[in-house]
Structures are given as C-alpha cells and as structure tokens.
Write a protein that holds these residues in place. Structure first.
Motif, PDB file in Angstrom:
ATOM      1  N   ASP B  84       0.821  -1.210   0.000  1.00 10.89           N
ATOM      2  CA  ASP B  84       0.000   0.000   0.000  1.00 10.89           C
ATOM      3  C   ASP B  84       0.854   1.260   0.000  1.00 10.89           C
ATOM      4  O   ASP B  84       0.407   2.319  -0.377  1.00 10.89           O
ATOM      5  CB  ASP B  84      -0.945  -0.012   1.197  1.00 10.89           C
ATOM      6  CG  ASP B  84      -0.195  -0.201   2.501  1.00 10.89           C
ATOM      7  OD1 ASP B  84       0.813  -0.915   2.497  1.00 10.89           O
ATOM      8  OD2 ASP B  84      -0.628   0.373   3.520  1.00 10.89           O
ATOM      9  N   ARG B  85       2.108   1.121   0.425  1.00  7.85           N
ATOM     10  CA  ARG B  85       2.962   2.319   0.439  1.00  7.85           C
ATOM     11  C   ARG B  85       3.307   2.781  -0.972  1.00  7.85           C
ATOM     12  O   ARG B  85       3.772   3.888  -1.175  1.00  7.85           O
ATOM     13  CB  ARG B  85       4.251   2.015   1.191  1.00  7.85           C
ATOM     14  CG  ARG B  85       4.079   1.993   2.688  1.00  7.85           C
ATOM     15  CD  ARG B  85       5.274   1.355   3.318  1.00  7.85           C
ATOM     16  NE  ARG B  85       5.304   1.562   4.758  1.00  7.85           N
ATOM     17  CZ  ARG B  85       5.933   0.748   5.591  1.00  7.85           C
ATOM     18  NH1 ARG B  85       6.576  -0.301   5.114  1.00  7.85           N
ATOM     19  NH2 ARG B  85       5.948   0.980   6.874  1.00  7.85           N
ATOM     20  N   ASP B  87       1.110   3.084  -3.218  1.00  2.71           N
ATOM     21  CA  ASP B  87      -0.053   3.781  -3.750  1.00  2.71           C
ATOM     22  C   ASP B  87       0.323   5.231  -4.043  1.00  2.71           C
ATOM     23  O   ASP B  87       0.900   5.926  -3.209  1.00  2.71           O
ATOM     24  CB  ASP B  87      -1.172   3.732  -2.713  1.00  2.71           C
ATOM     25  CG  ASP B  87      -2.480   4.198  -3.292  1.00  2.71           C
ATOM     26  OD1 ASP B  87      -3.100   3.420  -4.021  1.00  2.71           O
ATOM     27  OD2 ASP B  87      -2.859   5.354  -3.027  1.00  2.71           O
ATOM     28  N   GLU B  90       4.119   6.847  -9.245  1.00  6.08           N
ATOM     29  CA  GLU B  90       3.887   6.767 -10.691  1.00  6.08           C
ATOM     30  C   GLU B  90       5.218   6.738 -11.416  1.00  6.08           C
ATOM     31  O   GLU B  90       6.199   7.308 -10.955  1.00  6.08           O
ATOM     32  CB  GLU B  90       3.067   7.970 -11.170  1.00  6.08           C
ATOM     33  CG  GLU B  90       1.587   7.829 -10.843  1.00  6.08           C
ATOM     34  CD  GLU B  90       0.828   9.128 -11.080  1.00  6.08           C
ATOM     35  OE1 GLU B  90       1.395  10.033 -11.720  1.00  6.08           O
ATOM     36  OE2 GLU B  90      -0.316   9.210 -10.601  1.00  6.08           O
ATOM     37  N   TRP B 265       5.681  -2.430  13.281  1.00  8.93           N
ATOM     38  CA  TRP B 265       5.915  -1.153  12.628  1.00  8.93           C
ATOM     39  C   TRP B 265       6.186  -0.031  13.625  1.00  8.93           C
ATOM     40  O   TRP B 265       7.105   0.755  13.464  1.00  8.93           O
ATOM     41  CB  TRP B 265       4.689  -0.816  11.768  1.00  8.93           C
ATOM     42  CG  TRP B 265       4.757   0.532  11.131  1.00  8.93           C
ATOM     43  CD1 TRP B 265       5.496   0.891  10.058  1.00  8.93           C
ATOM     44  CD2 TRP B 265       4.067   1.704  11.549  1.00  8.93           C
ATOM     45  NE1 TRP B 265       5.306   2.220   9.778  1.00  8.93           N
ATOM     46  CE2 TRP B 265       4.431   2.729  10.674  1.00  8.93           C
ATOM     47  CE3 TRP B 265       3.166   1.971  12.591  1.00  8.93           C
ATOM     48  CZ2 TRP B 265       3.927   4.037  10.791  1.00  8.93           C
ATOM     49  CZ3 TRP B 265       2.660   3.262  12.708  1.00  8.93           C
ATOM     50  CH2 TRP B 265       3.054   4.275  11.815  1.00  8.93           C
TER      51      TRP B 265
END
Lengths: 410, 321, 528
Positions: B84-85, B87, B90, B265
C-alpha cells in the motif's frame, strides 16, 4: 340412528394415516370413521339416562383418531366400535340441557368403593377406566357402550351431567369441556402474579388456557405464541400481554424475562454472513417461570424446554403422542414436566374443574371461539375445517345436531 | 565471431579438399592486415536490447507468471506487506533490496505490483551473470537482467542504466552488491542512490527475509521455507543531496524495514526515529558471535494470528520481543 | 475538464428513464413529464500527493500549534478514529485513516512518544472485526498495536473506561472514554463523508456513552434538527457543540484531523451508476443490461455479498488539522463544494432510490428499520433551509425492504421490529415506552461488548433519525418492498412506481410536482 362411528380396522387406520400426511383431516374420507346407521345405545345400568346431543365439538384428540395417528397407548383404554365426541352439550328426555363430563370414572362403572382418586373427585386420575360394568373407555366418546357426541343419542351416568344455566347458549356450553381441560393445565402451571408465563399454541386449548391464566393467575407477563392473525387477535382479547409468532417466542421470552441467550457471543472475528430472523430454538439462559404447551408436538416441547427457566415448569395440555425430543435441558435445568389431561378437583380454588370452567366460559365469553358448525353428513368437510382451523381463521368446529331430521324420531 | 581460429597457411593447392568458397564460408583475412581486438560481447558490455523487444518481453511474462511464480510460491511461501505504500507512486522507480539468495530476484519480481512488474529490469553482476553468452542470454531473457559492474563504478553501464530509466524502465537493484554470506547484510554501495539522483526517480526500499535460510549463499539445494517481503515508502532524492548521503538514507530505510519485519511497525518507527534501528550488518566481532546474534533476530510469530480482545485491561500478555 | 456541478433536470419527452438504486440492485423508472431530477456534482479531483498533504496539514494546522510541538516524550497520546460506518461504500486500501494515523505516529515516534492508544470511536455501533480494523488502520498499525491491546474498539458500557466530565449549560451529561479524557493529547482522525459528520460530534458522540448520547439522540432533538445535515440549524449539533465545550473546559486537548472525500462512489464497470443516463455509453448500457439480467437470477444472499464487496474508488480531496471548530469550518466548506446543489422550490412528491448500504449495514444486512432510517433519516435530511418535499407531501422510496436481519449485528433490531413496531410507530411513544428497557437489556449489552452487535438502543436511534421526516410527511410509499415488512414500518407498499404515484395522488392531488433526488453519489440540496 345416524352416527359417526370409528371401527377397528387396521387397514383403514393405515390408509387414514397415509392420507393425513397429505393434509390433516383427510383421514375422514378414507379412514376408520364412517357415517353409519346404528342402534341407539341402551343404558347399561341404573343411573344412566339418554342424552340427545345438541352441539358436539371436534377435539384435537378426535382428529388424531380420525387420521389414524392416535397413540398406541390408548389401545387398552378404548373399545371398538365407538362413536367419538366428548365435548357435548345435549338435552335429557325431560328437556333439561346438560354438559357432559365425559370421563368414565369409578362411579359410572358401578365400582364401589371407588378408587382413591375418584373418591377425591379427581376423575382424570381414575385407576379403573377399563374395568367395571362398562367396556374399556377412558371417556364417553371412546367407549363402545355409551355412544358419543357425534350421533343423535348417547347414554350418560347421572354423575357425568352438569346442568346448563338458562342464560348460557349451546355455543358457550360446548366450550365448557375444552375450557375445563385448559384451565386444569393453566392452574398446574403454578405461576405467581409476578411471574412470566408462556402459552404455546393459540387453538382452542391455548386460548382457553390464556383466559384461565388471565382470570386465576394474572401473571405479570403472559406471552402467547400464535401462528394466525385471528389467533393473535383473540389471544390479545382474552388477556395475553404479548402475542408473537411461534418463531419469535424465544426472543420475546428473553426480552420479557431479561435473560440472556447462548450461542451469539462473539469469539469469532468473522461473523457469519447469514441473514434472517431469529432461530426458533434460540437457547435462553433464564426463561419463563412456566410454559403451557397447548400444541403437544416435538417442536413445541423442544421450544418449551428452551424457553423455560431452570427449575421452571412445563405443562403439557396438548395431546403429545410419540415424540422425539432432546430431554437434556429437562435434566440439566431441572425442569418439571407435568401433564394435564382432563379434569377433576382443583385443590387451589378447592372446587371441581367443571364448575370453574362454567364460570370461565361465561365470564370470558368463550362462546366466541365456536367458529362454525356442520351437520353430521358433512363430517368430511367439518373435520377438514377443524384440522385447518387456525389457517382458515377458525377456532372450534362443532357438529350441530339440533336440526338433524331424525332427531325427534328417536 | 570472436573465436574464429586463425587459419594455418595453406601448404599447397594439391591437397585442397573440395569446400565451398567465400560467400559460402568465412572470408580469409588478407595477410598483412592487423586485426583490431574484438570488442568483448559478454560481461558488462553484453547488449541486452533484444531482451526488451516485444517478443522477449512476452516470453519473459510467460516465464515469470508461470514457472517462476509457481516455483517461488512452492519454495518460499512469500508474505508481502507494505504494498500500500506504493499507492500514488507513478512512473519509473528504483527498487533497492537487501540480498540473501538467488531466490531474491524471482521472489521480488513476482512481488512487485503492476505496473512495475513487467517493466522492470534487474541490475545483475556482470561478472557473475554475464560471463558467457548462454548465461547472459538466459539472464537477460528470463529476468530482464542488465549487466552492472559491481567491482567498480563503470561509466558505461551506469549510463546505460540511466538511459533505460529515462526510457521508463524501472530497476531492481541489490545495493549490497552481492548475496550475504552469513545472514547479515553488508554496507550499501552507492549505485542505486547515484542512479536515482541522476534520473530523479524515487527509490523504493525493500526488505527480504527468509530466503537466506531457504537457499543461501553456498547452499547446494533449496530447503522450502517461508519468506517475507516488506515494501517501504518511496524515498525521493532531496535537492543537493549527495549520492553517499542518499545511499545512507536508503540503507537506514531498509534497516528500519528489517526491524519492522522482525518486530512491528511502531517499535521500528520509534527506533528509527531514535536512530537505534538494529544494523543490518550485525555486530562486529568473531563469526560465531555474529551467527549467535542472528538467532536472536528471528522473526516471532505473526501477531495477526493471535487476536486479542479490544479492551486494554483484558488483553493477553504480549510476548516480549 | 473540471468536474461539472450538480444540477436540476426537468423531465421532458426525450429524457431517458431514470436510474433508481434499489437495494442490492437498480432499476430504470419513467418519471412523469415535468418531474425534476436533482443530479449530484461530479467528483472533485483527488489531492495528488496525499501523504504530503497530510503531513503538511499536521505541520501547519489551523488555530493550533503544529503537531510535533504538541508531542513530547512521556506523554499519553490517544488516537481515535471513525468506525466502519464511514466512508460509504468502504474505500479501497489504503484507507485514508491509515494514511493519517501513520503520519501521526511517525511524528509521535520522532517526538519519542511511547504511550499511545488507538480507539475506534464507535459509540454504540457494533465493534469492528479484525479484518475491518485492518482495513481502516492498515496491517502495520494493527500488527503493532492490536496484539498489545493498544488498538481497540471503544466500549461505551465499560464503567471503568468512562469518565464523566460534567454537564452542559442545559444539563446534558458528558461522559466519554476515560483514556481519551485523561490523555495529554487526543488526536481524532475523521472522515467527513456528509455534512453531519465531524466537528465536536466526533468526540462528543463517537467516544461517548449511552448516558451522554441520550441527550441528543432523541426524538425532540431530531425533530428540531432541520436538518441535521445543516449544523447551523441542527439541534443535534448544538448539543454536541455544547458538549464539546464541556470537554474542552475539562482540559481535554483535541487535535482534530478531518479529511474529505470526493463522491466517486462506484468502481468500474459500475461507474454508470453515477453517470447521467443520457451520457451512458454503449459499454455502460451493456453493463446495465447484463448486470440487471444477471442480478435478477442471483440469489439474495449472493447479491448481498456482491454489493457488500464493492469498494469505492473515492479518495481524499482535502485534509485539515488543528482546532476542532476552525478545522470543521474548512471541512464543511469542502464538503459543500463537493455536494451542494441548488434546488428551487419544494415538490409535492420526493422520490428516492435507496442503495445497498447505509452507515449501519456495512458487511451486513439492510433490514427494514435501516431502510426507514436511510430513507427518512439520511436521504430526506440531505437538505439545507427547506426539505425537498413540502410539508404534507409524499415520499416514495424504492427499496426491496426484505424481512431480513443480521442475527449477529442487529439482535436488538429483530426485537424492536417484533415487539415495538407491532405496537406503535410513533417515535415519541416508542421513546417513552420502550427505550429504557432495550438500552438496559443485559443481553444486548453483553453482545455489544463481546460480540459484533449494535447496542440495544441503536434501533431506537434509527427510528428517531426519521422522526423529523415522519412529522413532516403526509405519507411514505415503498416501491418494490416486502409488503408485510413495509406495513410493519407504518408505510404503504406499492409494486411499481406507477402504482406509487397513483397512491400518492390520494394525498397530494391529481397533478403533483415531483422531485427525484438522484443519490447516490451523495449530495446536499440547498432548497430555496
């Protein structure tokens, strides 16, 4: 004399049983019951009189017989062929209207001295129902000698007769016998005014039990499990505090008693995705003080066991028959399971059940429970109607013998 | 064509065996012509352009999604976290991971999410994967390897890698420069940071765990086990940051991920903030002490497998990590 | 192309039929010529660098010191976050709460904070399951905190975990999570999906007990909230703001972080559900036809799980942090920017197509009581100034309204449906006669605390939520619903929209005006 008669014919019982599996009451067409021309019964001894029935109700136990489903238990305590019908209001030859108390106890069998139960007036516990001067038969309507209500004439012992007050209609009077059964069950619940009492089933017995509980116990919460809209309305009118569908009974009892239920605590991180209402067998931690089961099926008894409190009491008013029920809760929760078959003497009020029943019928207006009457020759329709009474918006179905053409000739 | 044997001088025409002439055979080199040394075609200079053409890419896709994925699953049963990190990320990126095993590359290639999975090249040691034409071609085709010189910073291979990144290719690189020999990591080299600074693409730190025990350096055959891939948040080169500093940041990030993978974490973040993340390279000292310390870092059971009631007061005692 | 604002369309002969959401399905309905359809604005663009924007909001908060300045070693930090009821449908991973919480924790780690609790601020809602918590806060946060018991669902029935902070000027008791009240800093991470959310309501409702909630979750408050989506005319909000003041005066320091989402509700290939019908492409039309045909042949249970698995593509359009009131003003403005549509005049009839989801049936069943709450509570109240339908008008709702309840999530709803609604549907009567016995029922309490059940009193709140609409409307008709269930709710069942319009004419006359509120996606009508 025209009469509906049950013969001892095993093939017919078997066929009736098969037919009733298609639809209840179907046994009337093919089963052991036939409309027959028979001789009027003769008085078996002194103290017996002829009674010409005016109205004769159809009881759940009658339906079981007609459908070939009666328990083998009854085998030694009936005598064939018999004319059914034990909910009878009739008239004596002197024109007096009477209600029949059908149990054939020691007095009717000319047994003297009577058994201890009969000596106390507790006829339903008589120990001689197959002996004495009569053929076996636990009640009028199961005995080959006495005849029964579904005919134009029967014979009854003086001790069986209760005079109907002038003001009481035949419809009310025919309700006295079922009301007496139900009221005995209601009183056996032994609930207190603070208690929570549940009546399962809202047919004739259920509604009468509601009325009786309302009149003599008046518990804080009187819950009724009723299937049909008409039953909902009547149960409410007769004094139920809550009327719910049978499937919601456990939830309603849980709410009324403030108890908890098992099986839905959350140790599971992924709750079941199933949807729907409550399970009809939700298991309560507490429950009602007393449950009056006026259905007598395996389902109703299992439900009663699930909703009665530990140490509570279940009264079986409906006729059960052979059932497969898990009795573990009975054992684990030390529940009392008692039967209430008929009538006799009520130690609580200290009076005879039938006397109390007359009061109950009059005061609670139970005549409204008689929904439809049929002539004898329409017995197939009558029994079908009785078997589906709830679904068809009816409660008590009876044979009306007042207008039978033959009646005055006998 | 570098291995043509030099032809012996022909003694006489009489003994000529009939053989096809020049257009049918290689030309003879005229006498007196000094042939320049042939350009080396393996090692760092192996040209991998063909492996980026559509046909080769499709073959690679089939190989990766078929046998490699199945093999990786069977051998390493990977658990992938932190995807998810990525996300919001690009374009091209440099994926920088620690390195225990030859399994790391296929594991990571199957772990990368789309759209990077099929547009990534692997920086592979020129002196290991590109020693001869067969291994070179196989590496280039199967994993999209490009040769990188690990012994020295070599201008041409760096230029080529930068050019590819500019073309939109992502790069998977193991900045430690080789597989760990004893389970502990080695210091990062500057290649990844240098390329990121030069091409202005972010670096995604990745921590791989478990593959060393499955098929570590020196193992003859793999022992199936479990592995865990932890993706970190992309690191962007800061203005004016030196490659060394950036390489340090990447190393710290991977160390924090390693800490996260072995503990949790929040503890990892706390130690990272204090600068006390356990070093990837282990304690100094003799080799038995390093091995001993490695045992203490073994990952405990995943916390997710033991649930607890919500209320703090009723929570079960948490095993000390 | 910048997103187009919402607008009102007048139906004429060339207008294509209108999409109505219908529970776990959807239908096309022909509305009479002259009807008006209110369309929501198109989704606002998402913030490009979400993590950067969050960090920026934390470092440059509104009317507050930057978050790092509020953090110090040895402090007690509590992070509360919105529960499963937000957003709707649930958003794709990573959830915005996860992003915010990780950013906050990063700063906390840098500041050397050790004592951190994370609390799902669910008030009387059901507890979130592990999977749901993981979805909301992410695996990293879950794995780091939940096993140590530092990440948990709020328990409004744990007397040891509640702190009484006093009373408001109007005698409303304020009782919230003890941990939150005793922390040096409470960080509230909110998702502001509709204008009702956020502000002081976050803490004063999300972390409050029944004793506190009953002062604003009641019939009187809801009837005086016109509507509760407009915080300036909402008694619900006035009460929460008063409580917020008590909380502040009690020394509870709150750092509020509010995020707004765009209304990009349906993922591909179901995005046609949020398009205007005349703009449906060939692909959209084929998707509609194929999916309706397929859904018609699908058992209810499967349909439900299909719809419940929808994750919305919506994402963050803004984030603000700092002082509760200042932040909430900015947040509300952003929500309005996304959702506000101007509508002129009220109509005699309002039609609504209710979707498969409402705040209380995520991963669950939309039972009849929730249908009532969604239609008459939420959708009816999505207005400012005046309701979309005139007083005495008719509300027509399209929803299958199945007689179905989730036995684990909604146990008290079943009893509410059987025991209360069979007697009366009048909110005041219900409140007076039944609320207390449900609120204090030990079994519900037990299930709320240990299972995944909504609190015993929750169905009452659902009913109160519609109290304003019940008072305002002349009739409610549910199209396509289970007739028995609809009657039990006190509404009228209709088979088709045409029948419903005929039935409505008994109340509003032969030639009524009609407004269709084309929601979802969510919007807020400003009715002038």
């Amino acid at each position: 004399m025209k009469a509906l008669q049950v013969e001892r014919s095993l093939p017919r019982f078997a066929v009736a049983r098969a037919a009733s599996a298609v639809a209840p009451g179907r046994g009337a067409r093919v089963g052991p019951l036939r409309l027959a021309e028979i001789d009027p019964p003769a008085p078996p001894g002194p103290g017996w009189q002829r009674v010409r029935p005016r109205l004769a109700g159809i009881c759940g136990s009658d339906l079981a017989t007609v459908d070939g489903k009666a328990s083998p238990w009854f085998e030694p305590v009936v005598s064939f062929p018999f004319v059914p019908g034990h909910e009878v209001v009739g008239e004596l030859d002197d024109g007096r209207r009477v209600v029949l108390e059908p149990v054939l106890g020691c007095a009717t069998r000319a047994i003297d001295p009577p058994c201890p139960a009969c000596a106390q007036g507790d006829l339903s516990r008589c120990r001689n129902i197959a002996f004495g001067c009569l053929e076996p038969g636990l009640q009028t309507g199961y005995c080959s000698v006495t005849g029964g209500g579904w005919s134009l004439a029967l014979v009854a012992h003086d001790s069986q007769l209760h005079t109907v007050p002038e003001a009481m209609s035949d419809e009310a009077a025919v309700m006295v016998e079922p009301a007496a059964c139900a009221l005995r069950g209601a009183l056996k619940a032994q609930a207190g005014r603070e208690g929570v009492v549940v009546v399962i089933g809202a047919g004739t017995l259920g509604l009468c039990a509601v009325a009786a509980l309302h009149r003599w116990v008046a518990p804080a919460r009187l819950l009724v499990g009723a299937k049909h809209p008409q039953q909902h309305r009547l149960a409410g009118e007769l004094g139920a505090t809550d009327v719910v569908a049978p499937s919601s009974l456990p939830r309603a009892v849980r709410r009324a008693t403030g108890s908890s239920a098992f099986g839905q605590s959350g140790d599971d991180s992924s709750p079941p995705a199933r949807a729907g209402g409550s399970s009809p067998m939700m298991q309560l931690t507490g429950g009602a003080d007393a449950v009056v089961d006026c259905v007598g099926s395996a389902t109703s008894l299992a439900q009663a066991l699930a909703i009665v409190r530990p140490g509570g009491r279940i009264v079986m008013v409906g006729m059960p028959g052979p059932l497969a029920v898990d009795l573990t809760p009975l054992w684990q929760r030390e529940v009392e399971l008692v039967g209430a078959y008929a009538y006799g003497f009520e130690p609580g009020p200290g009076r005879r059940t039938f006397d109390l029943a007359f009061e109950l019928v009059a005061d609670a207006g139970l005549d409204r429970l008689v929904s439809a009457t049929y002539p004898l020759h329409r017995h197939v329709a009558a029994l079908a109607h009785a078997a589906e009474a709830g679904g068809r918006g009816a409660v008590k179905i009876a044979f009306d013998l007042r207008r039978e053409r033959e009646r005055d000739r006998i | 064509m570098s291995r043509l044997p030099s032809l012996p001088s022909l003694p006489g025409a009489r003994f000529r065996v009939p053989r096809p002439g020049f257009p049918w055979s290689a030309p003879l080199v005229p006498r007196g012509y000094e042939r320049p040394p042939a350009a080396p075609h393996t090692g760092a200079d192996y040209d991998t352009a063909w492996a980026r053409r559509p046909l080769a890419r499709h073959v690679r896709l089939l190989v990766l999604e078929g046998p490699i994925r199945l093999g990786v699953r069977a051998l390493t049963a990977p658990e992938r976290t932190g995807l998810d990190r990525l996300d919001g990320l690009e374009g091209a990126a440099i994926f920088a991971a620690n390195h225990h095993s030859h399994l790391d590359t296929p594991l990571l290639l199957t772990s990368l999410p789309e759209p990077w999975r099929h547009r990534v090249l692997v920086a592979a040691a020129a002196d290991y994967f590109f020693t001869n034409r067969l291994t070179s071609a196989a590496s280039a085709l199967a994993i999209g390897a490009i040769p990188i010189e690990r012994t020295r910073i070599e201008r041409r291979s760096a230029d080529r890698a930068a050019g590819l990144i500019d073309d939109g290719w992502s790069l998977l690189i193991f900045p430690e420069g080789g597989r760990s020999a004893d389970g502990w990591g080695r210091g990062h080299r500057g290649g990844a940071a240098y390329l990121a600074l030069r091409t202005a693409v972010p670096v995604v730190p990745i921590h791989v765990e478990g593959t060393g025990a499955i098929f570590g350096k020196g193992d003859k055959r793999p022992t199936p086990g479990t592995s865990r891939v932890t993706f970190g948040a992309p690191l962007h080169p800061r203005d004016g940051e030196s490659a060394t500093r950036f390489a340090g940041r990447i190393e710290t990030a991977v160390a924090a991920l390693a800490d996260e993978a072995t503990t949790d974490w929040w503890s990892a973040r706390q130690r990272a903030a204090r600068g006390t993340s356990p070093s990837l390279s282990g304690p100094e000292g003799s080799s038995w002490r390093r091995t001993w310390a490695l045992g203490e870092r073994r990952r405990p059971r995943r916390s997710g497998s033991s649930r607890s009631r919500s209320s703090g007061a009723h929570s079960p005692a948490w095993p000390r990590i | 192309m910048s997103p187009r604002p919402g607008f009102v369309l007048e139906v004429d002969r060339s207008t294509p039929p209108t999409l109505f959401m219908h529970g776990n399905g959807y239908r096309l309905e022909h509305l009479p010529v002259g009807s008006r359809i209110v369309y929501p604005p198109e989704p606002l663009p998402v913030v490009r660098d979400i993590d950067g924007a969050i960090r920026d909001a934390l470092l440059h908060p509104v009317d507050s010191d930057p978050l790092p300045a509020l953090l110090f070693p040895g402090m007690r930090l509590t992070i509360a976050f919105d529960d499963i009821s937000l957003p709707l449908p649930p958003m794709r991973r990573p959830d915005v709460r996860q992003r915010v919480i990780e950013a906050v924790l990063d700063l906390a780690a840098e500041a050397g904070v050790d004592d951190v609790h994370l609390i799902a601020a669910l008030a009387l809602h059901r507890r979130m399951t592990e999977a749901e918590l993981r979805h909301a806060v992410g695996d990293r946060v879950y794995d780091a905190f939940a096993p140590r018991g530092l990440l948990y669902n709020f328990d409004a029935e744990d007397p040891d975990a509640l702190a009484s902070l006093g009373e408001t000027s109007q005698g409303e008791e304020v009782e919230i999570s003890k941990r939150a009240a005793e922390s040096d800093l409470l960080v509230y991470v909110n998702i502001n999906l509709v204008a009702m959310d956020g502000g002081h309501k976050s803490t004063a409702t999300g972390l409050a007990s029944y004793r506190s909630l009953r002062h604003h979750h009641n019939v009187r408050t809801m009837q005086h909230s016109r509507s509760f989506m407009d915080q300036h005319r909402s008694e619900l909000h006035s009460s929460n703001w008063r409580m917020g003041e008590v909380i502040r005066n009690a020394g509870v320091k709150i750092f509020q972080i509010e995020t707004t989402l765009n209304n990009d509700t349906f993922p591909k290939p179901f995005d046609f559900l949020q398009k205007r019908e005349w703009e449906w492409s060939l692909r959209d039309r084929s998707s509609y036809l194929a999916s309706t045909k397929a859904l018609a042949r699908t058992p209810d249970r499967v349909r439900r799980s299909i719809f419940q698995s929808v994750l919305a593509p919506h994402n963050m359009t803004g984030v603000n942090a700092g002082d509760v009131e200042a932040v909430h003003e900015l947040t509300t403005a952003k929500v309005m920017e996304q959702q506000l549509v101007h509508v002129e005049g009220q109509a005699d009839i309002l039609t609504l197509g209710l979707p498969h989801i409402c705040p209380y049936n995520v991963h669950s069943v939309m039972n009849p009581i929730l249908v009532m709450c969604t239609g008459l509570g939420y959708f009816f109240n999505l207005y400012r100034r005046r309701p979309l339908v005139r007083e005495g008008g008719v509300l027509i709702v399209s929803h299958p309204t199945p007689w179905a309840f989730h036995p684990v999530h909604h146990p008290s709803y079943i009893d509410f449906f059987e025991e209360v609604l069979t007697e009366t549907t009048d909110p005041l009567e219900i409140e007076k006669t039944y609320e207390q016995s449900f609120a204090e029922d030990e079994w519900y309490r037990h299930l709320y605390r240990t299972s995944y059940a909504y609190h015993g009193v929750h169905p009452f709140y659902m009913w109160y939520w519609g109290a304003h609409a019940l008072q305002h409307l002349g009739g409610v008709i549910i199209v396509g619903g289970d007739a028995k269930a609809v009657r039990r709710l006190g509404f009228k069942p209709a088979t088709t929209m045409g029948d419903a319009l005929e039935m409505a004419s008994d109340v509003v006359g032969r030639d009524p005006s009609l407004t269709h509120f084309h929601c979802p996606p969510l919007m807020l009508a400003e009715v002038t």
